[in-house]
Design a protein around this motif. Structure first.
Motif, PDB file in Angstrom:
ATOM      1  N   TYR A 101      16.970  28.973  15.106  1.00 27.54           N
ATOM      2  CA  TYR A 101      16.409  27.634  15.291  1.00 27.54           C
ATOM      3  C   TYR A 101      15.139  27.728  16.128  1.00 27.54           C
ATOM      4  N   ASP A 102      14.193  26.826  15.871  1.00 25.08           N
ATOM      5  CA  ASP A 102      12.957  26.833  16.656  1.00 25.08           C
ATOM      6  C   ASP A 102      13.115  25.960  17.892  1.00 25.08           C
ATOM      7  N   GLY A 103      11.998  25.731  18.607  1.00 23.52           N
ATOM      8  CA  GLY A 103      12.058  24.993  19.862  1.00 23.52           C
ATOM      9  C   GLY A 103      12.473  23.545  19.717  1.00 23.52           C
ATOM     10  N   LEU A 104      12.329  22.971  18.517  1.00 23.46           N
ATOM     11  CA  LEU A 104      12.813  21.617  18.255  1.00 23.46           C
ATOM     12  C   LEU A 104      14.221  21.627  17.679  1.00 23.46           C
ATOM     13  N   ARG A 105      14.840  22.798  17.710  1.00 26.11           N
ATOM     14  CA  ARG A 105      16.202  23.000  17.210  1.00 26.11           C
ATOM     15  C   ARG A 105      16.320  22.681  15.728  1.00 26.11           C
ATOM     16  N   ARG A 106      15.269  22.995  14.995  1.00 22.16           N
ATOM     17  CA  ARG A 106      15.312  22.910  13.539  1.00 22.16           C
ATOM     18  C   ARG A 106      15.691  24.274  13.002  1.00 22.16           C
ATOM     19  N   ARG A 107      16.677  24.314  12.141  1.00 22.41           N
ATOM     20  CA  ARG A 107      17.080  25.591  11.564  1.00 22.41           C
ATOM     21  C   ARG A 107      15.968  26.118  10.668  1.00 22.41           C
ATOM     22  N   GLN A 108      15.560  27.352  10.916  1.00 25.63           N
ATOM     23  CA  GLN A 108      14.500  27.973  10.139  1.00 25.63           C
ATOM     24  C   GLN A 108      15.108  28.868   9.056  1.00 25.63           C
ATOM     25  N   SER A 109      14.622  28.715   7.850  1.00 28.07           N
ATOM     26  CA  SER A 109      15.127  29.530   6.749  1.00 28.07           C
ATOM     27  C   SER A 109      14.607  30.954   6.869  1.00 28.07           C
ATOM     28  N   CYS A 110      15.371  31.885   6.354  1.00 28.69           N
ATOM     29  CA  CYS A 110      14.979  33.295   6.382  1.00 28.69           C
ATOM     30  C   CYS A 110      14.093  33.594   5.174  1.00 28.69           C
ATOM     31  N   GLN A 111      12.971  34.237   5.446  1.00 30.66           N
ATOM     32  CA  GLN A 111      12.090  34.631   4.350  1.00 30.66           C
ATOM     33  C   GLN A 111      12.778  35.682   3.491  1.00 30.66           C
ATOM     34  N   TYR A 112      13.431  36.607   4.131  1.00 25.99           N
ATOM     35  CA  TYR A 112      14.292  37.553   3.430  1.00 25.99           C
ATOM     36  C   TYR A 112      15.227  38.191   4.454  1.00 25.99           C
ATOM     37  N   GLY A 149       7.011  29.003  20.585  1.00 31.07           N
ATOM     38  CA  GLY A 149       7.934  28.523  21.605  1.00 31.07           C
ATOM     39  C   GLY A 149       9.217  29.337  21.621  1.00 31.07           C
ATOM     40  N   THR A 150      10.276  28.710  22.090  1.00 29.67           N
ATOM     41  CA  THR A 150      11.588  29.356  22.194  1.00 29.67           C
ATOM     42  C   THR A 150      12.311  29.304  20.845  1.00 29.67           C
ATOM     43  N   TYR A 151      12.932  30.407  20.491  1.00 26.97           N
ATOM     44  CA  TYR A 151      13.753  30.461  19.278  1.00 26.97           C
ATOM     45  C   TYR A 151      15.185  30.804  19.677  1.00 26.97           C
ATOM     46  N   TYR A 152      16.120  30.118  19.048  1.00 25.55           N
ATOM     47  CA  TYR A 152      17.538  30.285  19.367  1.00 25.55           C
ATOM     48  C   TYR A 152      18.249  31.014  18.231  1.00 25.55           C
ATOM     49  N   VAL A 153      19.091  31.947  18.610  1.00 23.16           N
ATOM     50  CA  VAL A 153      19.891  32.718  17.657  1.00 23.16           C
ATOM     51  C   VAL A 153      21.355  32.326  17.838  1.00 23.16           C
ATOM     52  N   ARG A 154      21.996  31.944  16.747  1.00 22.61           N
ATOM     53  CA  ARG A 154      23.420  31.611  16.799  1.00 22.61           C
ATOM     54  C   ARG A 154      24.178  32.521  15.849  1.00 22.61           C
ATOM     55  N   LEU A 155      25.186  33.167  16.372  1.00 23.93           N
ATOM     56  CA  LEU A 155      26.012  34.083  15.591  1.00 23.93           C
ATOM     57  C   LEU A 155      27.448  33.579  15.594  1.00 23.93           C
ATOM     58  N   THR A 156      28.055  33.480  14.410  1.00 18.96           N
ATOM     59  CA  THR A 156      29.435  33.013  14.323  1.00 18.96           C
ATOM     60  C   THR A 156      30.033  33.424  12.991  1.00 18.96           C
ATOM     61  N   VAL A 157      31.355  33.349  12.927  1.00 21.13           N
ATOM     62  CA  VAL A 157      32.058  33.585  11.669  1.00 21.13           C
ATOM     63  C   VAL A 157      32.229  32.245  10.974  1.00 21.13           C
TER      64      VAL A 157
END
Length: 268
Positions: A101-112, A149-157
């Motif tokens: 997620y970016d600094g506005l907490r929008r989930r960013q899609s993976c380019q690949y 800005g700040t990017y957030y990484v979330r890892l989960t099952v």
């Protein structure tokens, strides 16, 4: 500039929303200032463990937990987030996912990259990767482009058998980036990077209050945030202009001839 006002308003809202939690301004547990590997992850955006690009972070948890980290990304960078989850010796089929997620907490899609992978029964580990689009200095509101800005990484099952819920796991995360440069440069820039608390900090600086208790995030690139207006595109534009001028001079020299044609009488 309309987009600057829109994003500045969003930044102010983000900063004010985080303002009451000034008591949480210290780095998340496990973050280290002496170069050691962070060994714990946060459980939400606000408590995400801060890491630098190129720094390896580890954490222990249980299947079903949400693990959060955060890192800075600047203009012209193409971030890559990689994660390895070590699974228990005995487990059923599990599907793990990494979200950025970016600094506005929008989930960013993976380019690949494989942001979601399924580990078959008995698999010892699962590896995930997400390569984002290049971070831009400026964007239209509807474009949803990655911004500095700040990017957030979330890892989960995201899928597992009920009997596997709560089993111990360990994770390793690393964020890197490739500098793309002028190929992705755009005109315009944000007033401030999208970092939690930046609006509160800017307001304190304008009022002459140097208190840092309201700043909720301390991570930034090693060389600071770029201004957004400069890129190597300016260099190539200048070189192109010089080459165009030389080509024009050369073309004129080749086509003008040696002067008066020989067939014209001297006294004509």
């Amino acid at each position: 500039m309309r987009i600057t006002r829109v994003l500045s308003t969003a930044l102010l809202a983000l900063g004010l929303a985080a303002g009451p939690a000034a008591a949480d301004s210290s780095p998340s547990p496990g973050a280290s200032d002496d170069g050691k590997v962070p060994t714990r992850a946060g459980t939400s955006f606000r408590t995400a463990t801060e890491i630098d690009q190129g720094q390896r972070a580890t954490a222990s948890g249980s299947t079903g937990d949400y693990l959060y980290w955060s890192f800075p990304a600047d203009v012209g960078q193409r971030p890559t987030v990689a994660a390895t989850v070590k699974l228990p010796a005995s487990h059923g089929t599990q599907t793990w996912q990494i979200d950025v997620y970016d600094g506005l907490r929008r989930r960013q899609s993976c380019q690949y990259g494989a942001a979601t992978r399924t580990a078959a029964q008995g698999t010892s580990s699962v590896e995930l990767a997400c390569v984002l689009r290049t971070v831009r200095a400026w964007s239209e509101p509807w474009a949803d482009d990655p911004l500095p800005g700040t990017y957030y990484v979330r890892l989960t099952v995201v899928d597992l058998a009920a009997g596997d819920l709560g089993q111990p796991v360990s994770a390793e995360v690393r964020a890197d980036s490739k500098h793309i440069g002028g190929a992705a440069a755009v005109d315009g820039s944000l007033a401030e990077p999208l970092v939690p608390g930046i609006a509160v900090k800017s307001g304190a600086e304008k009022d002459g209050d140097g208190a840092k208790s309201a700043v909720l995030s301390s991570i930034e690139p090693d060389d600071g945030w770029s201004s957004g207006w400069w890129s190597d595109r300016w260099v190539w534009t200048g070189i192109g202009g010089v080459l165009a001028a030389l080509a024009g001079i050369g073309g004129y020299a080749l086509t003008r001839g040696s002067g008066r044609p020989s067939r014209v009488p001297p006294n004509a």
